[in-house]
Design a protein around this motif. Structure first.
Motif, mmCIF file in Angstrom:
data_model
loop_
_atom_site.group_PDB
_atom_site.id
_atom_site.type_symbol
_atom_site.label_atom_id
_atom_site.label_comp_id
_atom_site.label_asym_id
_atom_site.label_seq_id
_atom_site.Cartn_x
_atom_site.Cartn_y
_atom_site.Cartn_z
ATOM 1 N N GLY A 163 0.827 -1.193 0.000
ATOM 2 C CA GLY A 163 0.000 0.000 0.000
ATOM 3 C C GLY A 163 0.864 1.247 0.000
ATOM 4 N N LEU A 164 0.348 2.318 -0.580
ATOM 5 C CA LEU A 164 1.023 3.622 -0.586
ATOM 6 C C LEU A 164 0.060 4.649 -0.004
ATOM 7 N N ALA A 165 0.517 5.393 1.013
ATOM 8 C CA ALA A 165 -0.385 6.344 1.667
ATOM 9 C C ALA A 165 0.394 7.386 2.452
ATOM 10 N N PHE A 166 -0.269 8.497 2.687
ATOM 11 C CA PHE A 166 0.261 9.509 3.593
ATOM 12 C C PHE A 166 -0.039 9.085 5.033
ATOM 13 N N ALA A 167 0.769 9.557 5.980
ATOM 14 C CA ALA A 167 0.582 9.203 7.393
ATOM 15 C C ALA A 167 -0.792 9.629 7.917
ATOM 16 N N CYS A 168 -1.358 10.715 7.379
ATOM 17 C CA CYS A 168 -2.671 11.181 7.845
ATOM 18 C C CYS A 168 -3.784 10.184 7.529
ATOM 19 N N GLN A 169 -3.496 9.198 6.690
ATOM 20 C CA GLN A 169 -4.503 8.206 6.319
ATOM 21 C C GLN A 169 -4.541 7.026 7.294
ATOM 22 N N LYS A 170 -3.609 7.020 8.251
ATOM 23 C CA LYS A 170 -3.549 5.910 9.202
ATOM 24 C C LYS A 170 -4.449 6.192 10.400
ATOM 25 N N LEU A 171 -5.288 5.218 10.723
ATOM 26 C CA LEU A 171 -6.168 5.271 11.883
ATOM 27 C C LEU A 171 -5.807 4.120 12.814
ATOM 28 N N ASP A 172 -6.234 4.222 14.061
ATOM 29 C CA ASP A 172 -5.892 3.171 15.021
ATOM 30 C C ASP A 172 -6.464 1.818 14.630
ATOM 31 N N HIS A 173 -7.738 1.814 14.294
ATOM 32 C CA HIS A 173 -8.411 0.545 14.011
ATOM 33 C C HIS A 173 -9.563 0.800 13.047
ATOM 34 N N LEU A 174 -9.596 0.037 11.966
ATOM 35 C CA LEU A 174 -10.689 0.144 11.003
ATOM 36 C C LEU A 174 -11.638 -1.029 11.166
ATOM 37 N N PRO A 175 -12.929 -0.784 10.986
ATOM 38 C CA PRO A 175 -13.842 -1.928 10.947
ATOM 39 C C PRO A 175 -13.515 -2.732 9.690
ATOM 40 N N ASN A 176 -13.430 -4.026 9.845
ATOM 41 C CA ASN A 176 -13.144 -4.826 8.653
ATOM 42 C C ASN A 176 -14.129 -5.976 8.531
ATOM 43 N N GLN A 177 -14.316 -6.376 7.278
ATOM 44 C CA GLN A 177 -15.214 -7.464 6.930
ATOM 45 C C GLN A 177 -14.388 -8.709 6.642
ATOM 46 N N PRO A 178 -15.002 -9.891 6.616
ATOM 47 C CA PRO A 178 -14.243 -11.123 6.361
ATOM 48 C C PRO A 178 -13.519 -11.109 5.013
ATOM 49 N N TRP A 179 -14.041 -10.370 4.040
ATOM 50 C CA TRP A 179 -13.421 -10.352 2.714
ATOM 51 C C TRP A 179 -12.287 -9.329 2.615
ATOM 52 N N ASP A 180 -12.124 -8.463 3.624
ATOM 53 C CA ASP A 180 -11.061 -7.471 3.581
ATOM 54 C C ASP A 180 -9.700 -8.150 3.676
ATOM 55 N N ILE A 181 -8.764 -7.645 2.919
ATOM 56 C CA ILE A 181 -7.431 -8.230 2.851
ATOM 57 C C ILE A 181 -6.449 -7.364 3.636
ATOM 58 N N GLN A 182 -5.693 -8.016 4.481
ATOM 59 C CA GLN A 182 -4.645 -7.349 5.235
ATOM 60 C C GLN A 182 -3.401 -7.280 4.351
ATOM 61 N N LEU A 183 -2.890 -6.083 4.116
ATOM 62 C CA LEU A 183 -1.697 -5.945 3.289
ATOM 63 C C LEU A 183 -0.461 -6.326 4.096
ATOM 64 N N PRO A 184 0.510 -6.957 3.455
ATOM 65 C CA PRO A 184 1.732 -7.293 4.192
ATOM 66 C C PRO A 184 2.559 -6.065 4.536
ATOM 67 N N GLU A 185 2.344 -4.962 3.785
ATOM 68 C CA GLU A 185 3.175 -3.783 3.985
ATOM 69 C C GLU A 185 2.487 -2.545 3.417
ATOM 70 N N ILE A 186 2.678 -1.423 4.115
ATOM 71 C CA ILE A 186 2.225 -0.129 3.622
ATOM 72 C C ILE A 186 3.380 0.841 3.784
ATOM 73 N N ILE A 187 3.753 1.490 2.695
ATOM 74 C CA ILE A 187 4.809 2.511 2.747
ATOM 75 C C ILE A 187 4.138 3.847 2.958
ATOM 76 N N THR A 188 4.586 4.559 3.986
ATOM 77 C CA THR A 188 3.946 5.805 4.370
ATOM 78 C C THR A 188 4.967 6.784 4.924
ATOM 79 N N ALA A 189 4.572 8.034 4.994
ATOM 80 C CA ALA A 189 5.398 9.070 5.643
ATOM 81 C C ALA A 189 4.479 10.232 6.012
#
Length: 190
Positions: free
Chosen positions: A164-190
């Motif tokens: 994943g590619l994102a700005f740091a402001c896009q990071k939240l503590d915890h997102l609601p997720n569904q069974p079909w949501d995929i956990q990314l192995p890595e997100i590059i952020t700053a």
């Protein structure tokens, strides 16, 4: 922003997209330079030959400098486009400086369909994945179409590595997720 659990997914999308768009030019430039450096020194990028990436939209991290860097490193770069017959799927088409682009129904630039330039997603080494929001566990919320969730759920992640590619402001503590949501192995952020 309040705790994400107090918001619906649609509200989270709206709030985080606004945060992303409201970054000052200096904040945006500083974060992008840091992310570009992380990509340039990333061992999986160095080893990859076939890399999918997206064109920036709606305040996302500017990906054109990444694409230019990948071309300089002789990497084959691919862009997503909505499949013309399976409207909930993506195709990946080789992207060259002269590739013609169309604007799709969501207002996003995508390459014109050229069957000679399509790569099966299973042959991609890396997929740089867009996202609207993400959490500490690397769960992501996209724009809501489910294109990347379906793609990542259908592939063997030992062959194709999503980042994943994102700005740091896009990071939240915890997102609601569904069974079909995929956990990314890595997100590059700053």
């Amino acid at each position: 922003m309040q705790s994400p659990s107090a918001f619906t997914t649609a509200q989270i999308r709206t709030q985080v997209r606004k945060l992303r768009r409201d970054l000052s030019p200096q904040q945006r430039l500083s974060a992008q330079q840091s992310i570009y450096q992380q990509i340039q020194h990333h061992p999986k990028v160095a080893k990859a030959n076939h890399i999918a990436i997206f064109l920036s939209f709606d305040g996302e991290l500017e990906t054109k400098p990444i694409i230019e860097y990948l071309w300089q490193q002789n990497k084959a770069v691919y862009l997503p486009r909505i499949h013309p017959f399976h409207h909930h799927s993506l195709l990946f088409i080789r992207y060259h400086p002269q590739t013609k682009l169309n604007i799709n129904q969501f207002g996003i630039a995508e390459p014109k369909l050229n069957v000679n330039e399509v790569i099966p997603y299973q042959k991609l080494d890396l997929i740089f994945t867009p996202l609207v929001a993400f959490d500490q566990r690397n769960y992501r919320i996209g724009m809501g179409g489910g294109y990347y969730d379906r793609l990542l759920a259908n592939q063997n992640l030992t062959r194709t590595y999503p980042i994943g590619l994102a700005f740091a402001c896009q990071k939240l503590d915890h997102l609601p997720n569904q069974p079909w949501d995929i956990q990314l192995p890595e997100i590059i952020t700053a």
